[in-house]
Write an enzyme that holds these catalytic residues in place. Structure first.
Site, short mmCIF file in Angstrom:
data_model
loop_
_atom_site.label_atom_id
_atom_site.label_comp_id
_atom_site.label_asym_id
_atom_site.label_seq_id
_atom_site.Cartn_x
_atom_site.Cartn_y
_atom_site.Cartn_z
N CYS A 127 28.05 51.67 51.29
CA CYS A 127 28.45 50.23 52.01
C CYS A 127 29.73 50.00 52.47
O CYS A 127 29.93 49.54 53.44
CB CYS A 127 27.91 49.20 50.94
SG CYS A 127 28.85 49.07 49.49
N CYS A 160 25.91 50.38 40.62
CA CYS A 160 26.34 50.97 41.79
C CYS A 160 27.16 52.62 41.65
O CYS A 160 26.99 53.37 42.35
CB CYS A 160 27.53 50.40 42.45
SG CYS A 160 26.74 48.73 43.44
N ASP A 167 20.82 27.34 49.18
CA ASP A 167 22.00 27.16 49.84
C ASP A 167 22.39 25.92 50.36
O ASP A 167 22.91 26.02 51.45
CB ASP A 167 21.77 28.33 51.00
CG ASP A 167 23.08 29.04 51.54
OD1 ASP A 167 24.05 29.03 50.97
OD2 ASP A 167 23.00 29.25 52.83
N CYS A 191 25.90 47.27 55.77
CA CYS A 191 26.10 47.42 54.34
C CYS A 191 24.77 47.28 53.64
O CYS A 191 24.73 48.06 52.45
CB CYS A 191 27.28 46.55 53.75
SG CYS A 191 26.74 45.00 53.77
N CYS A 223 29.11 55.20 43.83
CA CYS A 223 28.40 54.97 45.32
C CYS A 223 29.55 54.03 45.94
O CYS A 223 29.82 53.14 45.83
CB CYS A 223 27.15 54.51 45.32
SG CYS A 223 26.49 54.47 47.08
#
Length: 387
Positions: free
Chosen positions: A200, A194, A140, A250, A197
């Site tokens: 989140c 996913c 990062d 989420c 769905c």
């Protein structure tokens, strides 16, 4: 070291084995080519959904093309560590009257942990090759689209919550990247799982997720509490609840998390003391106390002023009479960012019947603040309460 008839494949698997040995649970390899979802990232920037994170606009070409970031790279190694807390609750329930900090904010700053492991891996590479190796690794700390690279390396897919989702660790991986000059064969990319769905998206307190893998950071509680240096927009304050550093909503509801085992790293065990101190007690925290309490965590970078801004909003949402005294204390802070949030918090207590016994105390404090306040932003907060 002998690599047999296929030295690059052998080196790749030796690298994977060694990465596991130093403590990385997930390891994958991708080519140093532009990610498949680069256009979505550019659209995201053009929409302004990155908010005040202006550094995201810089080095677009290098971010879009990792080969430009580290010329001469032959492969990118994506690594991940599981940080799932051992005692996480179902759905991420929190206790009223106490602060809610995201799991990554209650552990030792993962940047340093992953860097240490990558240093060890880099030392092994140079010993194995018996010569200096011009590789670079990042945690990062550079314009790297780390989730896209992780997808390309087969670790998982980018879910509708924008997080990396994996079959084995759910959403609980912290990532790093190691750029190497070797022409190692990449791993196959991961498929998306996913489906239909939307848990989140539906659970997001501020509606920051668009259901197509997009996130408006300007609405995201994690961004608002950790990244933004400005007053939190009024329309999102009540939705924050008691969240004072990040938001795991989420993440917590993702059904893939049911497969994730708790972290095995002692430095990723959450500091429970951060969530067990009542909200009202944080109002008296000095700068020196803040530095000690959050030493070695990512919250330290946020700083005391933004943290107490968030505490003031959480106090206003708490519905507890003890919040009034704490907010009055925060209303006298030198930082306008804290005073403005405290003014809003006191205004909330005036509308809450649970704080009725302390209403007169709040009214007197607000009247005094209106007479002496010099900052125009805080003054407007006080006027808006009056109206």
């Amino acid at each position: 070291m002998s690599y047999g008839n296929n030295p690059w494949l052998k080196l790749k698997e030796d690298l994977r084995t060694q990465a596991h040995a130093v403590g990385f649970e997930a390891v994958g390899f991708s080519s140093p080519h532009p990610p498949n979802n680069g256009d979505h990232f550019l659209q995201w920037l053009d929409q302004g959904w990155h908010g005040s994170m202006t550094w995201m606009e810089k080095n677009r070409q290098r971010r879009m093309d990792p080969g430009q970031l580290v010329p001469g790279s032959g492969v990118i190694m994506s690594v991940g560590i599981n940080y799932r807390p051992p005692d996480i609750g179902v759905g991420g329930e929190t206790r009223p009257g106490f602060p809610d900090l995201a799991a990554c904010c209650r552990i030792t700053d993962y940047h340093e942990i992953i860097k240490e492991k990558l240093f060890r891996l880099a030392s092994w590479v140079e010993q194995a090759c018996d010569q200096p190796v011009p590789g670079r690794f990042f945690v990062d700390t550079a314009p790297v689209m780390e989730k896209s690279l992780a997808v390309s390396s087969g670790l998982g897919w980018q879910g509708k919550n924008t997080l990396l989702v994996t079959r084995r660790w759910g959403c609980w991986l912290l990532l790093g990247e190691y750029f190497l000059p070797f022409p190692l064969p990449p791993d196959p990319p991961a498929d998306h799982h996913c489906g239909t769905c939307r848990r989140c998206c539906d659970v997001c307190p501020t509606g920051a997720l668009d259901g197509r893998g997009g996130l408006d950071a300007r609405r995201c509680i994690a961004y608002l509490t950790l990244e933004s240096k400005h007053p939190i927009p009024r329309e999102y304050r009540a939705s924050m609840g008691n969240r004072v550093a990040g938001c795991d909503a989420c993440l917590m509801v993702c059904p893939w998390n049911r497969f994730a085992a708790p972290t095995q790293g002692n430095r990723f065990i959450p500091r429970e003391s951060l969530s067990r101190r009542p909200l009202a007690d944080w109002a008296a925290m000095t700068k020196a106390e803040f530095d000690v309490i959050f030493a070695g965590t990512s919250v330290k970078r946020m700083g005391r002023i933004r943290f107490l801004r968030n505490i003031a909003i959480a106090l206003g949402n708490s519905g507890e009479a003890t919040a009034v005294t704490a907010l009055i204390r925060l209303l006298q802070e030198p930082a306008a960012l804290i005073r403005g949030a405290a003014a809003w918090g006191l205004g909330q207590t005036l509308q809450d019947p649970r704080c009725q016994d302390a209403h007169l105390l709040a009214v007197c404090a607000l009247d005094r603040a209106r007479r002496i306040e010099q900052d125009p932003v805080v003054a407007k907060e006080l006027i808006d309460i009056q109206s």
